[in-house]
Scaffold this motif. Structure first.
Motif, PDB file in Angstrom:
ATOM      1  N   ALA A   1     122.236  25.261  15.955  1.00  0.00           N
ATOM      2  CA  ALA A   1     121.718  26.088  15.148  1.00  0.00           C
ATOM      3  C   ALA A   1     122.853  26.799  14.055  1.00  0.00           C
ATOM      4  O   ALA A   1     123.603  27.463  14.361  1.00  0.00           O
ATOM      5  N   HIS A   2     122.521  26.611  12.881  1.00  0.00           N
ATOM      6  CA  HIS A   2     123.129  27.519  11.817  1.00  0.00           C
ATOM      7  C   HIS A   2     122.209  27.424  10.422  1.00  0.00           C
ATOM      8  O   HIS A   2     121.371  26.585  10.635  1.00  0.00           O
ATOM      9  N   PRO A   3     122.859  27.792   9.200  1.00  0.00           N
ATOM     10  CA  PRO A   3     121.856  27.663   8.305  1.00  0.00           C
ATOM     11  C   PRO A   3     121.338  26.494   7.934  1.00  0.00           C
ATOM     12  O   PRO A   3     120.493  26.323   7.286  1.00  0.00           O
ATOM     13  N   TYR A   4     122.171  25.171   8.084  1.00  0.00           N
ATOM     14  CA  TYR A   4     121.944  23.786   7.536  1.00  0.00           C
ATOM     15  C   TYR A   4     120.823  23.431   8.580  1.00  0.00           C
ATOM     16  O   TYR A   4     120.441  22.199   8.475  1.00  0.00           O
ATOM     17  N   PHE A   5     120.781  23.857   9.868  1.00  0.00           N
ATOM     18  CA  PHE A   5     119.863  23.304  10.797  1.00  0.00           C
ATOM     19  C   PHE A   5     119.544  24.502  11.665  1.00  0.00           C
ATOM     20  O   PHE A   5     120.171  24.733  12.707  1.00  0.00           O
TER      21      PHE A   5
ATOM     22  N   ASP B   1     128.792  26.723   1.110  1.00  0.00           N
ATOM     23  CA  ASP B   1     127.556  26.663   0.315  1.00  0.00           C
ATOM     24  C   ASP B   1     127.518  27.903  -0.650  1.00  0.00           C
ATOM     25  O   ASP B   1     127.665  29.055  -0.517  1.00  0.00           O
ATOM     26  N   PRO B   2     127.258  27.485  -2.173  1.00  0.00           N
ATOM     27  CA  PRO B   2     127.455  28.483  -3.116  1.00  0.00           C
ATOM     28  C   PRO B   2     126.454  29.808  -2.717  1.00  0.00           C
ATOM     29  O   PRO B   2     126.840  31.156  -3.113  1.00  0.00           O
ATOM     30  N   VAL B   3     125.298  29.585  -2.183  1.00  0.00           N
ATOM     31  CA  VAL B   3     124.303  30.804  -1.745  1.00  0.00           C
ATOM     32  C   VAL B   3     125.099  31.613  -0.861  1.00  0.00           C
ATOM     33  O   VAL B   3     125.161  33.088  -1.078  1.00  0.00           O
ATOM     34  N   VAL B   4     125.673  31.074   0.391  1.00  0.00           N
ATOM     35  CA  VAL B   4     126.508  31.769   1.259  1.00  0.00           C
ATOM     36  C   VAL B   4     127.596  32.575   0.473  1.00  0.00           C
ATOM     37  O   VAL B   4     128.079  33.680   0.753  1.00  0.00           O
ATOM     38  N   ILE B   5     128.371  31.762  -0.241  1.00  0.00           N
ATOM     39  CA  ILE B   5     129.674  32.383  -0.901  1.00  0.00           C
ATOM     40  C   ILE B   5     129.114  33.682  -1.841  1.00  0.00           C
ATOM     41  O   ILE B   5     129.815  34.641  -1.917  1.00  0.00           O
ATOM     42  N   GLU B   6     128.146  33.313  -2.595  1.00  0.00           N
ATOM     43  CA  GLU B   6     127.679  34.568  -3.441  1.00  0.00           C
ATOM     44  C   GLU B   6     127.347  35.720  -2.524  1.00  0.00           C
ATOM     45  O   GLU B   6     127.737  36.945  -2.804  1.00  0.00           O
ATOM     46  N   ILE B   7     126.488  35.424  -1.366  1.00  0.00           N
ATOM     47  CA  ILE B   7     126.223  36.566  -0.748  1.00  0.00           C
ATOM     48  C   ILE B   7     127.348  37.394   0.093  1.00  0.00           C
ATOM     49  O   ILE B   7     127.708  38.634   0.029  1.00  0.00           O
ATOM     50  N   ALA B   8     128.285  36.571   0.287  1.00  0.00           N
ATOM     51  CA  ALA B   8     129.624  36.928   0.894  1.00  0.00           C
ATOM     52  C   ALA B   8     130.384  38.003  -0.118  1.00  0.00           C
ATOM     53  O   ALA B   8     130.946  39.074   0.481  1.00  0.00           O
TER      54      ALA B   8
ATOM     55  N   TRP C   1     124.121  36.527  10.030  1.00  0.00           N
ATOM     56  CA  TRP C   1     122.769  35.761   9.850  1.00  0.00           C
ATOM     57  C   TRP C   1     122.274  35.460  11.319  1.00  0.00           C
ATOM     58  O   TRP C   1     121.085  35.760  11.687  1.00  0.00           O
ATOM     59  N   ALA C   2     123.182  34.826  12.031  1.00  0.00           N
ATOM     60  CA  ALA C   2     122.777  34.088  13.307  1.00  0.00           C
ATOM     61  C   ALA C   2     122.634  35.360  14.294  1.00  0.00           C
ATOM     62  O   ALA C   2     121.489  35.440  15.148  1.00  0.00           O
ATOM     63  N   LEU C   3     123.453  36.218  14.156  1.00  0.00           N
ATOM     64  CA  LEU C   3     123.189  37.462  15.288  1.00  0.00           C
ATOM     65  C   LEU C   3     121.892  38.299  14.891  1.00  0.00           C
ATOM     66  O   LEU C   3     121.121  38.784  15.790  1.00  0.00           O
TER      67      LEU C   3
ATOM     68  N   LYS D   1     117.282  34.078   2.274  1.00  0.00           N
ATOM     69  CA  LYS D   1     117.930  32.961   1.242  1.00  0.00           C
ATOM     70  C   LYS D   1     118.887  32.113   2.139  1.00  0.00           C
ATOM     71  O   LYS D   1     118.721  30.897   1.719  1.00  0.00           O
ATOM     72  N   ILE D   2     119.385  32.779   3.046  1.00  0.00           N
ATOM     73  CA  ILE D   2     120.288  31.860   4.076  1.00  0.00           C
ATOM     74  C   ILE D   2     119.289  30.895   4.750  1.00  0.00           C
ATOM     75  O   ILE D   2     119.578  29.818   5.019  1.00  0.00           O
ATOM     76  N   SER D   3     118.203  31.604   5.398  1.00  0.00           N
ATOM     77  CA  SER D   3     117.267  30.686   6.215  1.00  0.00           C
ATOM     78  C   SER D   3     116.596  29.695   5.297  1.00  0.00           C
ATOM     79  O   SER D   3     116.383  28.343   5.678  1.00  0.00           O
ATOM     80  N   GLU D   4     116.356  29.812   4.092  1.00  0.00           N
ATOM     81  CA  GLU D   4     115.994  28.882   3.132  1.00  0.00           C
ATOM     82  C   GLU D   4     116.771  27.481   3.229  1.00  0.00           C
ATOM     83  O   GLU D   4     116.558  26.299   3.025  1.00  0.00           O
ATOM     84  N   LEU D   5     118.266  27.769   3.354  1.00  0.00           N
ATOM     85  CA  LEU D   5     118.990  26.399   3.267  1.00  0.00           C
ATOM     86  C   LEU D   5     118.645  25.556   4.522  1.00  0.00           C
ATOM     87  O   LEU D   5     119.353  24.616   4.489  1.00  0.00           O
ATOM     88  N   GLY D   6     117.979  26.168   5.505  1.00  0.00           N
ATOM     89  CA  GLY D   6     117.670  25.249   6.552  1.00  0.00           C
ATOM     90  C   GLY D   6     116.808  23.864   6.247  1.00  0.00           C
ATOM     91  O   GLY D   6     116.607  22.938   6.946  1.00  0.00           O
ATOM     92  N   LYS D   7     116.300  24.126   5.018  1.00  0.00           N
ATOM     93  CA  LYS D   7     115.348  22.950   4.542  1.00  0.00           C
ATOM     94  C   LYS D   7     116.357  21.450   4.526  1.00  0.00           C
ATOM     95  O   LYS D   7     115.956  20.418   4.275  1.00  0.00           O
TER      96      LYS D   7
END
Ligand SMILES: NC(=O)c1ccc[n+]([C@@H]2O[C@H](COP(=O)([O-])OP(=O)(O)OC[C@H]3O[C@@H](n4cnc5c(N)ncnc54)[C@H](OP(=O)(O)O)[C@@H]3O)[C@@H](O)[C@H]2O)c1
Length: 321
Positions: A199-203, A239-246, A260-262, A296-302
């Motif tokens: 489990a991670h943002p891409y899955f 991922d650009p979305v994660v980098i921007e949030i970081a 995000w996972a925690l 936004k991060i969860s959306e990457l799961g698509k």
């Protein structure tokens, strides 16, 4: 959500309390893993995720012995998980495989022991000394898969080890809903406390996590493996979305993905053998992602991009989704 901190633990369905972050050790080279485990424990990790398969439990055992001897930590403050390999599923081999892991790790008991995969291969020796012992093959080259070792055969032995006080908590890994139903149908005494799954943002694996946690399965917690999507250029940490949030939180992409996972309730086991990264990955308790950024991060799961699938390496289909 109560405030998370470096000492946070989740109470599992068997009453044990599991630290929410552990150090992963798959592909941690034996010559690097000892230092990695020492750095991790000195930095506040109290949970190490091991497996006989990883071929480095002896070196991890040396590290554990050292930190306990030096008084950095007491044994009872640590949470050590290991996993029984696919060739050791027959009742006659379970105890020997467990004892080998215990002696390699230089421990008297394990906090948690998992069935690594819901599949069985032919027994090829307790020592997993080379790939032929790990994934035995028939003369034709086909994997020597055993089609029927009832889950109960392995699980019953694990239950005995719990009764003897040698394991505190038992669980499963890579089990689908059907596998878990099949295990429960075998009239087991102790229910699994966790299912360790990718489990991670891409899955995100959200549905499986939710089903495991439901009353149907008596609240099995998820331990998320590959929480960084195995790192590198094609992983969520790039991922650009994660980098921007970081950038917004002045944290690293890895810290954002871990946070995000925690915040979604997983226990996670990020792996690193790099001291700075080991420290970075647990330095995630001085910020909180807001709901919008979590979404936004969860959306990457698509993307539904798995990092681990035995179809590629073994040609065996394990997953349902
Ligand atoms: N039950 C199972 O079947 C199963 C399957 C897979 C994994 N697991 C467990 O889950 C653990 C984690 O999964 P994983 O090791 O596959 O993948 P992961 O933890 O998602 O990613 C590890 C990779 O990310 C790099 N990394 C670590 N921290 C970083 C940071 N802060 N910035 C940039 N890169 C970073 C690591 O490099 P360096 O090490 O070079 O720093 C390594 O290449 C495993 O080690 C294992 O314990 C279990």
């Amino acid at each position: 959500m109560s405030k998370l901190n470096i000492n946070s633990r989740i109470t599992l369905n068997d009453g044990t309390q599991m630290p929410i972050i552990g150090l992963g050790t798959w592909r941690s080279e034996p010559q690097k893993v000892k230092e990695a485990v020492i750095v991790a424990i000195e930095s506040g990790y109290r949970h190490i995720d091991c497996a006989a398969l990883y071929g480095n439990e002896k070196e991890i055992g040396e590290a554990l012995e050292e930190v306990i001897k030096r008084g950095v930590v007491k044994r009872e403050e640590l949470w050590i998980t290991s996993k029984i390999w696919n060739t050791h599923k027959r009742a006659a081999n379970v105890r020997a495989a467990f004892e080998k892991t215990l002696s390699d790790l230089k421990l008297e008991y394990l906090d948690q022991y998992l069935i690594h995969w819901p599949i069985a291969f032919e027994f090829a020796g307790i020592e997993l000394k080379d790939y032929a012992c790990i994934v035995p093959r028939e003369e034709s080259g086909k994997i020597a898969k055993v089609d029927f070792v009832p889950f109960k055969e392995t699980w019953g032995e694990l239950e005995k080890l719990v009764e003897e006080g040698k394991i505190k908590s038992i669980g499963i890994s890579n089990f689908s809903v059907t596998d878990t139903c099949n295990l429960y149908a075998e009239n087991i005494k102790i229910k699994p406390a966790v299912n360790q799954i990718e489990a991670h943002p891409y899955f995100t694996n959200t549905r499986l996590m939710q089903t495991m946690k439901s009353s149907q399965f008596k609240e099995i917690n998820t331990v998320a493996y590959c929480p960084l999507g195995r790192g590198g250029e094609n992983a969520p940490i790039s991922d650009p979305v994660v980098i921007e949030i970081a950038q917004k939180y002045s944290k690293s992409p890895a810290q954002v993905v871990i946070r995000w996972a925690l915040q979604r309730g997983s226990i996670i086991v990020p792996k690193s053998v790099t001291p700075e990264r080991i420290k970075e990955n647990i330095n995630v308790f001085d910020f909180e992602l807001n709901e919008e950024d979590m979404n936004k991060i969860s959306e990457l799961g698509k993307k539904r991009k798995r990092a681990v699938d035995p179809i590629g390496s073994w040609g065996i289909s394990v997953f349902e989704d």
